[in-house]
Write a protein that holds these residues in place. Structure first.
Motif, PDB file in Angstrom:
ATOM      1  N   GLY A  39       0.813  -1.205   0.000  1.00 46.30           N
ATOM      2  CA  GLY A  39       0.000   0.000   0.000  1.00 46.30           C
ATOM      3  C   GLY A  39       0.845   1.253   0.000  1.00 46.30           C
ATOM      4  O   GLY A  39       1.378   1.629   1.041  1.00 46.30           O
ATOM      5  N   THR A 125     -13.410   0.818   0.686  1.00 44.63           N
ATOM      6  CA  THR A 125     -12.310   0.872   1.648  1.00 44.63           C
ATOM      7  C   THR A 125     -12.494   2.130   2.474  1.00 44.63           C
ATOM      8  O   THR A 125     -12.753   3.208   1.924  1.00 44.63           O
ATOM      9  N   SER A 141     -13.289  -0.041  -3.989  1.00 41.54           N
ATOM     10  CA  SER A 141     -12.183  -0.992  -4.087  1.00 41.54           C
ATOM     11  C   SER A 141     -12.658  -2.330  -4.636  1.00 41.54           C
ATOM     12  O   SER A 141     -13.847  -2.663  -4.602  1.00 41.54           O
ATOM     13  N   THR A 167      -7.571  -0.258  -4.321  1.00 42.81           N
ATOM     14  CA  THR A 167      -8.400   0.872  -3.918  1.00 42.81           C
ATOM     15  C   THR A 167      -8.163   2.027  -4.876  1.00 42.81           C
ATOM     16  O   THR A 167      -7.020   2.404  -5.133  1.00 42.81           O
ATOM     17  N   MET A 192      -4.219   2.095  -5.436  1.00 46.27           N
ATOM     18  CA  MET A 192      -3.395   1.565  -4.353  1.00 46.27           C
ATOM     19  C   MET A 192      -3.688   0.080  -4.153  1.00 46.27           C
ATOM     20  O   MET A 192      -4.855  -0.330  -4.131  1.00 46.27           O
ATOM     21  N   SER A 193      -2.651  -0.725  -4.020  1.00 42.51           N
ATOM     22  CA  SER A 193      -2.830  -2.163  -3.830  1.00 42.51           C
ATOM     23  C   SER A 193      -2.291  -2.600  -2.477  1.00 42.51           C
ATOM     24  O   SER A 193      -1.275  -2.084  -2.005  1.00 42.51           O
ATOM     25  N   GLN A 194      -2.993  -3.532  -1.849  1.00 41.95           N
ATOM     26  CA  GLN A 194      -2.557  -4.200  -0.638  1.00 41.95           C
ATOM     27  C   GLN A 194      -2.789  -5.697  -0.801  1.00 41.95           C
ATOM     28  O   GLN A 194      -3.761  -6.115  -1.444  1.00 41.95           O
TER      29      GLN A 194
END
Length: 205
Positions: A39, A125, A141, A167, A192-194
């Motif tokens: 993230g 999110t 997201s 997201t 944004m990636s997690q």
């Protein structure tokens, strides 16, 4: 056809159709815990990063067909957000709770004790700073998941999976604002990636 042969045919048909019919009516629910990481966002003040931390939550799956489930996911991670600039170490900025609330589906084609699955979900999110004077941020997201389940009994099982969250920050966004006052950073046009790996125990009924 004799009476015995008819009974054998009926029994075989019930055995073949029974699991699918049972799955179509079954609900699976349980808690999970795991590790969530990744993230980053490029902002007007530098690179915003989310520290890896424990994530936990709950899953509710409902069989809607013989090889498919509808899924509701809630995930929660309390972490520290850092701010870094080129050639400088990251500084802790604030503590944030990252929450995901998603609805989607799983594809689980196999039968038996151990079964692989994959799927996708969509939802929101919510980044909630622990400083109550700062406002939170809510964004759309998506997630993609794959893993496996082990059914140890008719009403109990274990699950392990890996999930990737995305997201969307589609427009210019002032993040973590204090009113009246200024905002911490500004974010514009990013995804944004997690990632998360987790294990769950569930009951079925």
């Amino acid at each position: 056809m004799t009476r015995i042969a008819q009974l054998l045919v009926l029994s075989a048909t019930a055995a073949a159709l029974g699991p699918t019919a049972a799955q179509a009516q079954r609900v699976e629910i349980g808690p999970f815990a795991g590790w969530q990481f990744g993230g980053t966002l490029n902002t007007d003040a530098g690179r915003l990063g989310f520290e890896p931390a424990l994530a936990w939550g709950g899953l509710l799956d409902v069989w809607v067909r013989g090889d498919g489930l509808a899924e509701i996911l809630y995930s929660r991670q309390t972490t520290t957000v850092t701010l870094s600039q080129p050639s400088l170490p990251a500084d802790s900025l604030l503590d944030v709770t990252a929450q995901y609330l998603h609805l989607g589906g799983l594809y689980e084609p196999a039968t038996g004790t151990v079964r692989p699955f994959g799927g996708a979900t969509a939802g929101i999110t919510f980044f909630d700073p622990t400083d109550t004077e700062l406002s939170g941020v809510t964004r759309f997201s998506l997630s993609f998941v794959g893993g496996g389940k082990a059914y140890f009994a008719r009403r109990f099982g274990l699950r392990a999976d890996a999930r990737l969250f995305f997201t969307l920050f589609s427009d210019e966004t002032e993040v973590f604002c204090r009113l009246p006052g200024a905002c911490v950073v500004s974010v514009s046009g990013q995804l944004m990636s997690q990632a998360a790996v987790s294990a769950a125990a569930f009951v079925a009924f």
